[in-house]
Design an enzyme around this catalytic site. Structure first.
Site, PDB file in Angstrom:
ATOM      1  N   GLY A 147      41.192  79.900  18.464  1.00  0.00           N
ATOM      2  CA  GLY A 147      40.635  78.598  18.792  1.00  0.00           C
ATOM      3  C   GLY A 147      41.732  77.635  19.200  1.00  0.00           C
ATOM      4  O   GLY A 147      42.925  77.937  19.121  1.00  0.00           O
ATOM      5  N   GLY A 197      43.958  74.151  18.946  1.00  0.00           N
ATOM      6  CA  GLY A 197      44.368  73.152  17.975  1.00  0.00           C
ATOM      7  C   GLY A 197      45.734  73.411  17.386  1.00  0.00           C
ATOM      8  O   GLY A 197      46.437  74.364  17.742  1.00  0.00           O
ATOM      9  N   ASN A 198      46.084  72.546  16.454  1.00  0.00           N
ATOM     10  CA  ASN A 198      47.407  72.562  15.847  1.00  0.00           C
ATOM     11  C   ASN A 198      47.648  73.825  15.022  1.00  0.00           C
ATOM     12  O   ASN A 198      48.709  74.449  15.099  1.00  0.00           O
ATOM     13  CB  ASN A 198      47.562  71.312  14.966  1.00  0.00           C
ATOM     14  CG  ASN A 198      49.009  71.017  14.645  1.00  0.00           C
ATOM     15  OD1 ASN A 198      49.899  71.305  15.432  1.00  0.00           O
ATOM     16  ND2 ASN A 198      49.240  70.451  13.472  1.00  0.00           N
ATOM     17  N   GLU A 249      39.276  82.825  24.703  1.00  0.00           N
ATOM     18  CA  GLU A 249      38.618  81.855  25.593  1.00  0.00           C
ATOM     19  C   GLU A 249      39.621  81.049  26.388  1.00  0.00           C
ATOM     20  O   GLU A 249      39.447  80.821  27.584  1.00  0.00           O
ATOM     21  CB  GLU A 249      37.774  80.879  24.759  1.00  0.00           C
ATOM     22  CG  GLU A 249      36.646  81.502  24.007  1.00  0.00           C
ATOM     23  CD  GLU A 249      36.029  80.505  23.049  1.00  0.00           C
ATOM     24  OE1 GLU A 249      34.831  80.254  23.195  1.00  0.00           O
ATOM     25  OE2 GLU A 249      36.747  79.961  22.182  1.00  0.00           O
ATOM     26  N   ILE A 270      34.950  73.244   9.395  1.00  0.00           N
ATOM     27  CA  ILE A 270      34.840  71.925   8.770  1.00  0.00           C
ATOM     28  C   ILE A 270      34.779  72.087   7.262  1.00  0.00           C
ATOM     29  O   ILE A 270      35.460  71.378   6.517  1.00  0.00           O
ATOM     30  CB  ILE A 270      33.608  71.170   9.299  1.00  0.00           C
ATOM     31  CG1 ILE A 270      33.836  70.767  10.764  1.00  0.00           C
ATOM     32  CG2 ILE A 270      33.321  69.923   8.456  1.00  0.00           C
ATOM     33  CD1 ILE A 270      32.643  70.099  11.419  1.00  0.00           C
ATOM     34  N   ASN A 293      31.603  68.865  17.502  1.00  0.00           N
ATOM     35  CA  ASN A 293      31.745  69.347  18.878  1.00  0.00           C
ATOM     36  C   ASN A 293      30.691  70.396  19.225  1.00  0.00           C
ATOM     37  O   ASN A 293      29.995  70.280  20.211  1.00  0.00           O
ATOM     38  CB  ASN A 293      33.143  69.929  19.097  1.00  0.00           C
ATOM     39  CG  ASN A 293      34.233  68.893  18.940  1.00  0.00           C
ATOM     40  OD1 ASN A 293      34.036  67.723  19.250  1.00  0.00           O
ATOM     41  ND2 ASN A 293      35.390  69.310  18.460  1.00  0.00           N
ATOM     42  N   LYS A 308      40.440  63.474   5.038  1.00  0.00           N
ATOM     43  CA  LYS A 308      40.314  62.050   4.707  1.00  0.00           C
ATOM     44  C   LYS A 308      41.200  61.681   3.511  1.00  0.00           C
ATOM     45  O   LYS A 308      40.755  61.094   2.527  1.00  0.00           O
ATOM     46  CB  LYS A 308      38.857  61.675   4.421  1.00  0.00           C
ATOM     47  CG  LYS A 308      37.907  61.863   5.596  1.00  0.00           C
ATOM     48  CD  LYS A 308      38.186  60.891   6.714  1.00  0.00           C
ATOM     49  CE  LYS A 308      37.169  61.031   7.839  1.00  0.00           C
ATOM     50  NZ  LYS A 308      37.460  60.132   8.983  1.00  0.00           N
TER      51      LYS A 308
END
Length: 504
Positions: free
Chosen positions: A271, A273-274, A296, A366, A386, A410
């Site tokens: 995927g 991202g970082n 992908e 998530i 998303n 958070k």
């Protein structure tokens, strides 16, 4: 190569017009297929011109002008953002990442259909989505015979061109002319019961054509552009990402020692991202050579691996590069053209191929619950982030399905490990490995109760670990059943507590 020479078909030069003129050809209420996948290869001019037209109509008090927008995956502010801002999108599918678009979805002002990316083409061909009226497709050039040179993504472009009644082409001279020949567009797919095996047994296999076939009588406009793709600044891996990457790399080494993975691993899917880039960076620094990717998107980390020789081949449907990554690709495209294959997404994400090749799938989450169910799309169960993207295509069908996340969010108010996920995208049956910076939980062959211990002890943050174990132990002794113990009155109480008190 000049912009003019990108349109080598004389018949289509007569259809060149401005983006504003092309936008006037798009009526309200239709289904529009647009190119684009992870901010690559999307139309840069026509969507903005259409948004400006809608803005003027809105200001004049005209009836709402809205269209349904179908793409390959996420696009960019110049497409999703501008059309969402003027409330010009009725329905969006199959994936998005734009903040304005997300707000419209979560406030009920836009309908959204979240689909496995491998299935979108079949949905369209089967008529599940309705009729496609028009397509707006970015290309790197038009050949003499009218065939199209794909740009930095292929996505669903083949299907959109075949399905649409009318087509608007954006010819983008900013796309590197040497992309020509890098693509592999396969025209052998069919619907059940007429399907045949897709003959890819190695990520380097080519089975299609380097160009998109496009009936010239469908083309109603050609718009010349010179604009870059959306670029995503690359963030150097932080300490949390490095720890997650370290756990995954140690796991790979153990699997090699046990004879369950070859020393060249298996084809990698990653995927965006970082954290995935941190894993790629770790692989590049390790002893690995001649790895392959069947994925992908190609990120900065994969370019580095291709250049160093750690990665021999990368098969994907699009790029997702930082400004530095784009410059590196353009400056060394002769090196990369022989190592990269860009396919349409119903091939790059095809379950048959993921299973046959034995893909190692690495995707984000998530939240995960103590039994291994994964929520990768919804915040607190109701608000779309998303979309599922291609993660399900690879997770269910890959040899290994690895899901990764920091253990908290958070500033520690939210635990990524919860008693029960508030939305399920990937069931426990499709999840083999869960990783946070705290550790790695190998769930293969474990019962639900065994998985709970593995996930709580290895993946949960220490601040939440005692409460998770307390929940599990009380559920275990509740008398409601011991196979997958739950306290139904408390299962989502952590989410309720966050919604009401600001922390779990």
């Amino acid at each position: 190569m000049s912009s003019e020479s990108r349109i080598r078909c004389a018949a289509l030069r007569d259809r060149v017009m401005s983006a504003e003129a092309a936008a006037e050809l798009i009526p309200a209420g239709i289904n529009v297929g647009m190119s684009g996948f992870t901010g690559a290869g999307y139309p840069k001019a026509v969507p903005g011109a259409l948004a400006e037209r809608i803005r003027k109509l809105n200001a004049a008090g005209e009836p709402p002008f809205r269209i349904s927008v179908w793409t390959g995956a996420s696009t960019a502010p110049e497409l999703d953002g501008v059309l969402a801002e003027v409330d010009g999108i009725e329905m969006r599918l199959p994936f998005q990442s734009d903040p304005i678009c997300r707000d419209r979805i979560n406030t009920g002002k836009m309908d959204y259909v979240d689909i496995h990316l491998s299935e979108v083409s079949q949905y369209a061909w089967s008529g599940f989505l309705g009729k496609m009226d028009l397509a707006v497709i970015e290309v790197a050039g038009i050949r003499e015979d009218g065939s199209l040179i794909p740009s930095s993504s292929v996505g669903n472009n083949k299907t959109w061109i075949e399905q649409a009644d009318k087509i608007i082409l954006e010819v983008n001279s900013k796309q590197n002319a040497k992309l020509e020949g890098m693509h592999d567009v396969y025209y052998g797919t069919a619907l059940p019961p007429n399907r045949k095996p897709i003959m890819i047994t190695d990520p380097a296999d080519r089975i299609g054509e380097p160009y998109l076939a496009c009936p010239m009588d469908k083309v109603i406009a050609v718009v010349e552009t010179s604009a870059p793709d959306r670029n995503t600044p690359f963030k150097a891996p932080d300490e949390t990402s490095r720890k997650i990457a370290e756990h995954i790399l140690n796991f790979f080494h153990r699997e090699i020692e046990l004879g369950r993975l070859p020393k060249e691993l298996l084809p990698i899917q990653s995927g965006v991202g970082n954290i995935p880039n941190a894993v790629l960076e770790g692989l590049d620094a390790g002893p690995f050579k001649n790895l392959t990717a069947f994925t992908e998107v190609i990120q900065d980390g994969m370019l580095k691996m291709l250049k160093s020789g750690t990665l021999a081949t990368a098969s994907a449907t699009a790029f997702s590069l930082s400004p530095e990554g784009i410059a590196e690709f353009d400056n060394n495209i002769d090196l990369y053209r022989d190592k990269i294959i860009l396919r349409q997404q119903d091939i790059s994400n095809h379950p048959e191929l993921a299973r046959r090749l034995g893909v190692i799938a690495m995707n984000g989450l998530i939240e995960a619950d103590i039994y291994g169910n994964i929520n990768s799309t919804h915040v607190m169960g109701t608000r779309m982030m998303n979309g599922i993207g291609g993660s399900g295509d690879f997770a269910r069908n890959g040899y290994l399905s690895i899901f990764v996340s920091p253990s908290t969010a958070k500033d520690g108010a939210i635990s990524a490990i919860v008693p029960m996920v508030s939305h399920v995208d990937h069931t426990e049956h499709d999840v083999k490995i869960v990783v946070t910076e705290q550790g790695l939980a190998d769930l293969r062959g474990l019962s639900p109760r065994q998985r709970a211990h593995e996930i709580i002890n290895n993946c949960a943050h220490p601040d939440f670990r005692p409460a998770l174990m307390d929940y599990y132990e009380r559920a275990l002794h509740s008398g409601r059943g011991m196979h997958t113990p739950h306290l139904l009155e408390e299962a989502l109480s952590w989410h309720v507590r966050y919604e009401t008190q600001g922390q779990m």
